[in-house]
Design a protein around this motif. Structure first.
Motif, mmCIF file in Angstrom:
data_model
loop_
_atom_site.group_PDB
_atom_site.id
_atom_site.type_symbol
_atom_site.label_atom_id
_atom_site.label_comp_id
_atom_site.label_asym_id
_atom_site.label_seq_id
_atom_site.Cartn_x
_atom_site.Cartn_y
_atom_site.Cartn_z
ATOM 1 N N SER A 1 44.605 39.696 42.889
ATOM 2 C CA SER A 1 43.329 40.203 42.385
ATOM 3 C C SER A 1 42.503 39.061 41.819
ATOM 4 C CB SER A 1 43.576 41.239 41.291
ATOM 5 O OG SER A 1 44.133 40.629 40.134
ATOM 6 N N GLU A 2 41.217 39.291 41.698
ATOM 7 C CA GLU A 2 40.323 38.298 41.102
ATOM 8 C C GLU A 2 40.727 38.001 39.662
ATOM 9 O OE1 GLU A 2 36.490 36.036 41.537
ATOM 10 O OE2 GLU A 2 38.098 36.777 42.831
ATOM 11 N N LEU B 1 36.982 31.384 43.477
ATOM 12 C CA LEU B 1 36.678 32.718 42.961
ATOM 13 C C LEU B 1 35.414 33.276 43.605
ATOM 14 C CD1 LEU B 1 37.419 32.079 39.172
ATOM 15 C CD2 LEU B 1 38.981 32.937 40.943
ATOM 16 N N ARG C 1 43.599 35.567 39.841
ATOM 17 C CA ARG C 1 43.130 34.257 40.305
ATOM 18 C C ARG C 1 42.414 33.500 39.195
ATOM 19 N NH1 ARG C 1 40.437 37.031 45.522
ATOM 20 N NH2 ARG C 1 42.346 37.509 46.669
#
Length: 267
Positions: free
Chosen positions: A188-189, A180, A192
């Protein structure tokens, strides 16, 4: 004590110590060689993603680069049965993988539970749909892990204990998929982070059931740290459109560097 006698005395002590250490190492090697090893589980144990598949294993895709095969090659156990299979769920392990287990089995390794929790569908949803759809699917998977998976794992672990009562059983977990906080194409973060959280949730559930049965839980998250997707040195395949079944599975270095050391430290 005269110098000559002192030299003889010290030499004798060192020789005895060296013999003891050599004998201990030899005994340990002999003990390992005498172990009958059975490798059970899903695609993370069969070696999907590592290549070099054994042709006779068919759709199970057992790889000569998978950690069970590597361990057996390095330790020359008295027997080695490799029944792990791609796509296996707990019921599949019960139905088709336990045949080699017996009272002489000394070591068992297994990874299972991810497919029961809907791993493939979770990843498909997260790759193709929105952040909210991804999180909803993950929450459904977590609910399954909390309510249903423990009983499924108990059934497998009880069967292993019954068939191989003297075996040391090492239950291998799953890695976190993403590093991350990095710039990385793809999900997308938010997705994730949610996927990593789901992996942690699954590992915690598996570790609890393994401990309840007196088994060892082999946590591979530490060995995979720094080698997640988006790390720049990934030991996991991202989406592989040319061979979709290998997506989100360990590469050959992931098997040898991520899984094998954990089995080695717990065998």
């Amino acid at each position: 004590m005269r110098r000559s006698r002192l030299v003889v005395f010290v030499s004798s002590v060192l020789l005895a110590a060296g013999s003891a250490l050599t004998g201990s190492a030899a005994a340990q090697a002999a003990e390992t060689a005498a172990v009958s090893y059975v490798a059970l589980g899903d695609s993370y144990s069969s070696g999907v993603g590592a290549g070099s598949y054994i042709s006779s294993s068919g759709d199970c895709k057992r790889s000569t680069r998978a950690y069970p095969y590597l361990w057996a090659a390095a330790n020359s156990p008295s027997s080695f049965s490799f029944t792990a299979c791609s796509g296996a769920r707990t019921d599949d392990v019960l139905a088709g993988q336990l045949g080699p287990l017996n009272s002489s089995t000394g070591l068992v390794s297994i990874s299972v539970g991810g497919n029961d929790a809907g791993f493939a569908d979770v990843m498909t949803t997260c790759v193709l749909q929105s952040d909210s759809a991804c999180i909803d699917r993950i929450n459904t998977a977590k609910a399954y892990v909390d309510t249903t998976l423990p009983g499924k794992l108990d059934n497998v672990y009880n069967a292993i204990s019954t068939r191989a009562p003297s075996a040391r059983v090492v239950v291998l977990g799953y890695p976190r998929f993403y590093k991350l906080g990095t710039s990385c194409l793809g999900l997308s973060e938010t997705k994730r982070a949610a996927i990593n959280g789901a992996s942690d949730h699954l590992n915690s559930a598996i570790a609890r059931r393994a401990a309840a049965h007196g088994f060892v839980f082999g946590d591979v998250r530490p060995t995979f740290t720094g080698h997640e997707i988006c790390s720049g040195s990934s030991w996991l395949h991202s989406v592989n459109w040319f061979n979709i079944g290998e997506s989100y599975h360990p590469t050959a270095p992931g098997q040898s560097g991520g899984y094998l050391p954990v089995l080695n430290s717990n065998d």
